[in-house]
Design an enzyme around this catalytic site. Structure first.
Site, PDB file in Angstrom:
ATOM      1  N   HIS A 126     -31.877  10.093   4.018  1.00 37.39           N
ATOM      2  CA  HIS A 126     -32.904   9.461   3.408  1.00 37.39           C
ATOM      3  C   HIS A 126     -34.188  10.490   3.336  1.00 37.39           C
ATOM      4  O   HIS A 126     -34.850  10.544   2.627  1.00 37.39           O
ATOM      5  CB  HIS A 126     -33.057   8.201   3.955  1.00 37.39           C
ATOM      6  CG  HIS A 126     -34.379   7.416   3.389  1.00 37.39           C
ATOM      7  ND1 HIS A 126     -34.018   6.279   2.289  1.00 37.39           N
ATOM      8  CD2 HIS A 126     -35.672   7.354   3.555  1.00 37.39           C
ATOM      9  CE1 HIS A 126     -35.153   5.655   2.287  1.00 37.39           C
ATOM     10  NE2 HIS A 126     -36.292   6.294   2.805  1.00 37.39           N
ATOM     11  N   GLU A 127     -34.572  10.814   4.651  1.00 38.89           N
ATOM     12  CA  GLU A 127     -35.732  11.562   4.920  1.00 38.89           C
ATOM     13  C   GLU A 127     -35.713  12.888   4.327  1.00 38.89           C
ATOM     14  O   GLU A 127     -36.675  13.323   3.570  1.00 38.89           O
ATOM     15  CB  GLU A 127     -35.808  11.975   6.336  1.00 38.89           C
ATOM     16  CG  GLU A 127     -36.137  10.245   7.201  1.00 38.89           C
ATOM     17  CD  GLU A 127     -36.974   9.195   6.534  1.00 38.89           C
ATOM     18  OE1 GLU A 127     -38.254   9.829   6.173  1.00 38.89           O
ATOM     19  OE2 GLU A 127     -36.736   8.175   6.729  1.00 38.89           O
TER      20      GLU A 127
ATOM     21  N   GLY B 140     -38.111   3.701  11.424  1.00 36.90           N
ATOM     22  CA  GLY B 140     -36.714   4.509  11.831  1.00 36.90           C
ATOM     23  C   GLY B 140     -36.980   5.930  11.593  1.00 36.90           C
ATOM     24  O   GLY B 140     -36.486   6.608  12.477  1.00 36.90           O
ATOM     25  N   ALA B 141     -37.772   6.453  10.684  1.00 36.83           N
ATOM     26  CA  ALA B 141     -38.146   7.828  10.727  1.00 36.83           C
ATOM     27  C   ALA B 141     -39.365   7.873   9.733  1.00 36.83           C
ATOM     28  O   ALA B 141     -39.615   7.116   8.827  1.00 36.83           O
ATOM     29  CB  ALA B 141     -36.980   8.563  10.056  1.00 36.83           C
ATOM     30  N   MET B 142     -39.891   8.997   9.553  1.00 35.34           N
ATOM     31  CA  MET B 142     -41.122   9.181   8.782  1.00 35.34           C
ATOM     32  C   MET B 142     -40.994  10.755   8.168  1.00 35.34           C
ATOM     33  O   MET B 142     -40.648  11.730   8.847  1.00 35.34           O
ATOM     34  CB  MET B 142     -42.406   9.315   9.265  1.00 35.34           C
ATOM     35  CG  MET B 142     -43.568   9.633   8.590  1.00 35.34           C
ATOM     36  SD  MET B 142     -43.557   8.499   7.280  1.00 35.34           S
ATOM     37  CE  MET B 142     -44.588   9.577   5.962  1.00 35.34           C
ATOM     38  N   GLU B 143     -41.155  10.980   6.901  1.00 32.94           N
ATOM     39  CA  GLU B 143     -40.549  12.029   6.082  1.00 32.94           C
ATOM     40  C   GLU B 143     -41.723  13.022   5.903  1.00 32.94           C
ATOM     41  O   GLU B 143     -42.195  13.854   4.980  1.00 32.94           O
ATOM     42  CB  GLU B 143     -40.364  11.585   4.478  1.00 32.94           C
ATOM     43  CG  GLU B 143     -41.558  11.085   3.650  1.00 32.94           C
ATOM     44  CD  GLU B 143     -41.496   9.633   3.582  1.00 32.94           C
ATOM     45  OE1 GLU B 143     -42.167   8.912   2.764  1.00 32.94           O
ATOM     46  OE2 GLU B 143     -41.008   8.986   4.655  1.00 32.94           O
ATOM     47  N   ASN B 144     -42.293  13.244   6.976  1.00 29.93           N
ATOM     48  CA  ASN B 144     -43.499  14.362   7.091  1.00 29.93           C
ATOM     49  C   ASN B 144     -42.721  15.718   6.633  1.00 29.93           C
ATOM     50  O   ASN B 144     -41.843  16.050   7.191  1.00 29.93           O
ATOM     51  CB  ASN B 144     -44.191  14.560   8.420  1.00 29.93           C
ATOM     52  CG  ASN B 144     -44.200  13.384   9.049  1.00 29.93           C
ATOM     53  OD1 ASN B 144     -45.252  12.478   8.582  1.00 29.93           O
ATOM     54  ND2 ASN B 144     -43.707  13.194  10.219  1.00 29.93           N
TER      55      ASN B 144
ATOM     56  N   HIS C 232     -36.752  12.620   0.578  1.00 33.62           N
ATOM     57  CA  HIS C 232     -38.003  12.657   0.377  1.00 33.62           C
ATOM     58  C   HIS C 232     -38.833  13.983   0.344  1.00 33.62           C
ATOM     59  O   HIS C 232     -40.083  13.973  -0.400  1.00 33.62           O
ATOM     60  CB  HIS C 232     -38.728  11.897   1.577  1.00 33.62           C
ATOM     61  CG  HIS C 232     -38.782  10.241   1.567  1.00 33.62           C
ATOM     62  ND1 HIS C 232     -39.293   9.834   0.572  1.00 33.62           N
ATOM     63  CD2 HIS C 232     -38.411   9.536   2.554  1.00 33.62           C
ATOM     64  CE1 HIS C 232     -39.172   8.428   0.692  1.00 33.62           C
ATOM     65  NE2 HIS C 232     -38.738   8.229   1.739  1.00 33.62           N
TER      66      HIS C 232
ATOM     67  N   GLU D  13     -48.300   7.252   7.476  1.00 33.36           N
ATOM     68  CA  GLU D  13     -48.085   6.223   6.258  1.00 33.36           C
ATOM     69  C   GLU D  13     -48.248   4.908   6.745  1.00 33.36           C
ATOM     70  O   GLU D  13     -47.782   4.432   7.902  1.00 33.36           O
ATOM     71  CB  GLU D  13     -46.593   6.535   5.714  1.00 33.36           C
ATOM     72  CG  GLU D  13     -46.423   5.999   4.444  1.00 33.36           C
ATOM     73  CD  GLU D  13     -44.990   6.222   3.760  1.00 33.36           C
ATOM     74  OE1 GLU D  13     -44.957   6.377   2.549  1.00 33.36           O
ATOM     75  OE2 GLU D  13     -43.996   6.578   4.704  1.00 33.36           O
TER      76      GLU D  13
END
Length: 871
Positions: A300-301, A264-268, A304, A131
């Site tokens: 949060h993730e 911080g993180a990624m919502e894959n 998503h 992203e």
């Protein structure tokens, strides 16, 4: 042809993707078959590719008609144009591509991360971060969010390694000495959600949420830090399934801690990737703030998986539909999980950050047209996340939580596996509420800024005493400020849902008013005592009371107002001061009314204002300002002490740490610094003896404050000790504490050491730009840091992830002198630096606000501080 949007005459429906990374050589090779639907006869296909070598291209339809294509890479547009000798007729075709690439070190696309094991040996792993527009760096694709497709991934790797992707492994075999893992088909989803991680990885045991196994993955030796993150992951997954009324759309949920990770993180979907400090944590040794961060990011993730993955914005202008909703939902989930944390109260601090940016001339709407991918990168900011979430919370409170939830469920059901935009959301919520939601909300989403609600009494009205509320746009700077670029400013109005608590004869009633015009009036009851606008604190606006009404409210502090209401009262008073709407000396006197305050969040805004004063005060007055800080903070510290009490809540423990840190740094309290050194020694003895956490003498919440205080007052010996402890840290949180202590050391030689280490390779590029940012905002380090940034810009631009470089530049807001401001503007202008969107313009305007405050109030501040004894 649109240089940013791909043609729609060919649409992908499925990717069969095979990748073989070579970690030692930092390269990868790939093959893919993309099933596409040709909608109109064409002899060329245009898709995205960047930093790839495409070695072969061929296409075949169901009738076995095949063509080989010529390959043209257009680097400037990150595109690949494939031309075929004969036209492709409408229908289904299978495009086969072979390609090669490098595992880069820029923390985007398919990249290389490294870590050291317990023996000091270095190991590599490969991870992805796609992203917004970096899937094209791993495989050629239609890299736009509305080109949704099914992905079937196969990874070929060294037999000693492990690999994780979006879905479960369906087969494992060995081929030419390599392990070949084939993963199940994904749901129909966007390219930016595809993920694969390859390396030495260890999973936790699964926790099952219905049919879904939830695991946390980490590099060897850190599995014991997974339990807390896994607990909130499982809880929030259950919570969201219930709230959304839809099952989790994946077949498993893996959370992966990556040693090098830009954000911080990624919502894959099914394979969420995290920075280690946002997932792995020792619950017994961590502070409340550190635990809260892990819980927030994980929730949060997970949110998503529905908002963003199952239903995705059509184009990047709708990013807020993903991020604002995930921010709103993380608050709901964590508040449900840990109600004692009072997350909606502490969210006030995040809302205040958004209010600060949205009070600029250079702000932007939550949603606005996005053309270039570079502009999309700049949308990952407080306006998208915190302002967007604040607008949703305001709407939820206005409509009622159940009605709002029903609208969200309808939106997700209607657009599952597809794309949607803001109008789709408003229609769904409006249908549930039976109200025209766009009429209320479009002004908040599609227009910049927010209103200042001024409140006064009209005692002369014929019908009796009336409350007069008026709205106008809030800004920090006046239009006459020569350094501000001003856009057209029509007489802007919002539909403002006001909630007003009116107290008379000891009884309170709540009045609700939708303020649609510039001014409205409310009748007041006889015996009126006081009133509060923005009851509950959820409105995204500021309130300014006339002096009599403000004094009546202050008489009710602290017990007569909720913590979030007191927070807003202080935050709005400070904003009015910075904007020049009220004198600084009035605010300084105002803060004395809060010596008895014991809420962490109220103190957060008070301490933030003291830090800004610390940046603008003239050097001869600094010791008097330190005395002022001791006067305001000291009584609370005396009452709270250094150790927690048995009945104390989590927020009080964190407040103690915040106040001690302030007293020992900007308060420069020598006694506090001496006591911090004593307690830090006890902490090290306990840690060396591996004494169980409940028996240690030092509360874990206080430990980061001790480290910060000792750094602020520290010398070279202490600096070297902290640097070594950073390198040997046992947990991500311990590493972070010592790392971020380094820029707090004040001697010039130590500032220079820290700066040098940000480009030497000693500090990960995910962290280095943030240390520069801290030093730019440091009174003792800002001039040296600014000189270093200017001389090292080209190196930093090559080394740092683009979002890290963007956040580093935020530090220029701390260059709080007129001379440094002029130099900053000249530097960025001469270098033609573009941080995307309005980011740089916002930073420079925030700097102008600070310098303007110094110029306007400097003399009055010096005079006022004269009543405080200096050392």
């Amino acid at each position: 042809m649109d240089q940013y949007r791909l043609p729609r005459d060919v649409v992908p429906t499925r990717y069969d993707l095979r990748l073989e990374p070579d970690l030692a050589a930092s390269t990868f090779a790939g093959e893919e078959t993309i099933t596409v639907t040709v909608r109109e006869t064409t002899d060329e296909l245009v898709l995205n590719a960047a930093e790839l070598e495409i070695t072969a291209a061929a296409i075949e339809n169901q009738a076995a008609v095949s063509h080989r294509g010529t390959i043209e890479l257009v680097d400037a547009l990150e595109r690949c144009r494939l031309r075929f000798p004969n036209p492709l007729s409408p229908g289904t075709w299978r495009l086969r591509l072979s390609f090669k690439g490098r595992l880069n070190e820029k923390l985007r696309g398919f990249y290389r991360s490294t870590y050291q094991d317990g023996t000091g040996a270095t190991h590599a792993l490969a991870a992805t971060q796609f992203e917004a527009t970096d899937a094209r760096r791993a495989f050629p694709c239609w890299d736009e969010p509305d080109f949704k497709a099914v992905f079937a991934t196969t990874l070929v790797l060294d037999p000693a390694l492990t690999a994780v992707s979006n879905t479960a492994v369906v087969s494992e075999r060995f081929e030419n000495g390599k392990k070949v893992l084939r993963f199940a088909d994904t749901i129909r989803m966007s390219t930016y959600l595809v993920a694969f991680v390859v390396g030495l990885l260890e999973p936790s045991d699964p926790v099952w949420v219905g049919p879904t196994p939830v695991r946390v993955w980490s590099v060897p030796g850190k599995r014991h830090l997974a339990a807390f993150g896994q607990e909130i992951a499982a809880f929030s997954l259950r919570f969201f399934e219930d709230y959304y009324g839809l099952p989790y759309p994946g077949d498993k949920l893996d959370l992966l801690a990556i040693p090098d990770f830009a954000s911080g993180a990624m919502e894959n979907l099914g394979a969420i990737t995290f920075r280690e400090s946002a997932l792995l944590i020792d619950e017994k040794a961590a502070t409340h703030t550190e635990l809260e961060r892990v819980a927030d990011v994980v929730a949060h993730e997970n949110a998503h998986m529905w908002f963003g993955d199952l239903v995705t914005m059509t184009w990047w202008n709708g990013l807020w539909l993903n991020e604002a909703f995930a921010t709103f939902m993380e608050m709901l989930a964590v508040d449900k999980w840990k109600p004692e944390w009072q997350r909606w109260t502490t969210f006030g601090v995040s809302r205040a950050t958004a209010l600060a940016v949205d009070g600029l001339w250079s702000t932007r709407p939550i949603e606005y047209p996005v053309h270039a991918p570079h502009d999309a990168d700049a949308m990952f900011d407080v306006l998208t996340y915190e302002k967007g979430a604040s607008a949703l919370r305001m709407l939820e409170q206005y409509l009622g939580p159940t009605t709002f939830r029903d609208g969200v469920r309808e939106y997700l059901r209607s657009h599952a596996y597809g794309n949607a935009d803001t109008g789709d959301l408003w229609r769904a919520i409006g249908s549930a509420a039976r109200q025209p939601v766009p009429d209320v909300m479009d002004g908040w989403i599609f227009s910049p800024g927010y209103p200042l609600i001024t409140v006064r009494l009209d005692q002369e009205a014929q019908s009796g005493a009336q409350l007069v509320v008026r709205q106008q746009r809030f800004r920090y700077l006046r239009p006459t400020d020569s350094n501000v670029v001003k856009e057209n400013d029509p007489d802007q109005r919002w539909q403002v849902p006001l909630q007003i608590r009116i107290t008379a004869h000891g009884q309170s009633e709540t009045r609700r008013l939708l303020l649609t015009e510039a001014e409205a009036r409310l009748g007041l009851p006889t015996g009126f005592d006081c009133l509060l606008v923005n009851e509950g604190g959820h409105g995204f606006y500021r309130v300014q009371y006339e002096p009599e009404l403000l004094e009546r409210l202050l008489r009710r502090v602290p017990d007569g107002l909720a913590a979030i209401e007191r927070f807003n009262l202080v935050n709005d008073a400070w904003a009015a001061t910075v904007a020049g709407l009220s004198p600084l000396t009035d605010y300084l006197d105002f803060t004395a009314r809060f010596r008895g305050e014991r809420d962490k969040n109220v103190w957060a805004v008070l301490l933030d204002s003291f830090h800004m004063l610390h940046r603008i005060v003239e050097p001869p007055d600094r010791s008097a300002l330190e005395a002022f800080v001791r006067d305001r903070v000291g009584p609370a510290v005396t009452e709270l002490g250094w150790a927690p009490r048995t009945s104390e809540d989590e927020l009080s423990r964190q407040l103690r740490a915040d106040l001690l840190r302030a007293l020992g740094t900007i308060g420069n309290d020598r006694d506090v610094q001496a006591r911090a050194a004593e307690l830090y020694g006890e902490y090290l003895r306990d840690a060396g003896a591996k004494r169980p956490a409940p028996t240690t003498a030092v509360d874990p919440n206080v430990v980061p404050a001790l480290i910060a205080i000792l750094a602020y007052a520290g010398d070279a010996t202490r600096y070297n000790e902290f640097y070594e402890r950073f390198r040997a840290a046992a947990t991500p949180q311990e590493e972070r504490r010592y790392l971020y202590a380094l820029p707090a050391f004040q001697p010039a030689a130590l500032v220079d050491q820290t700066l040098a280490r940000t480009i030497s390779g000693e500090i990960r590029t995910q962290d280095a730009p943030y240390l520069v940012r801290v030093l730019l905002m440091s009174v003792s380090g800002r001039e040296r840091a600014w000189t270093f940034l200017k001389s090292s810009w080209d190196t930093m631009d090559q080394l740092y992830p683009k979002n890290g470089l963007r956040r580093m530049c935020e530090g220029v807001t701390g260059l709080a002198t007129a001379e440094l401001e002029r130099d900053a503007r000249e530097f960025f202008s001469a270098r033609k630096i573009d941080l995307g969107g309005k980011t740089l313009e916002q930073y420079l305007e925030q700097l102008r606000i600070t310098v303007a405050l110094r110029e306007r109030e400097g003399t009055a501040l010096s005079r006022h501080l004269g009543s405080f004894p200096s050392d």
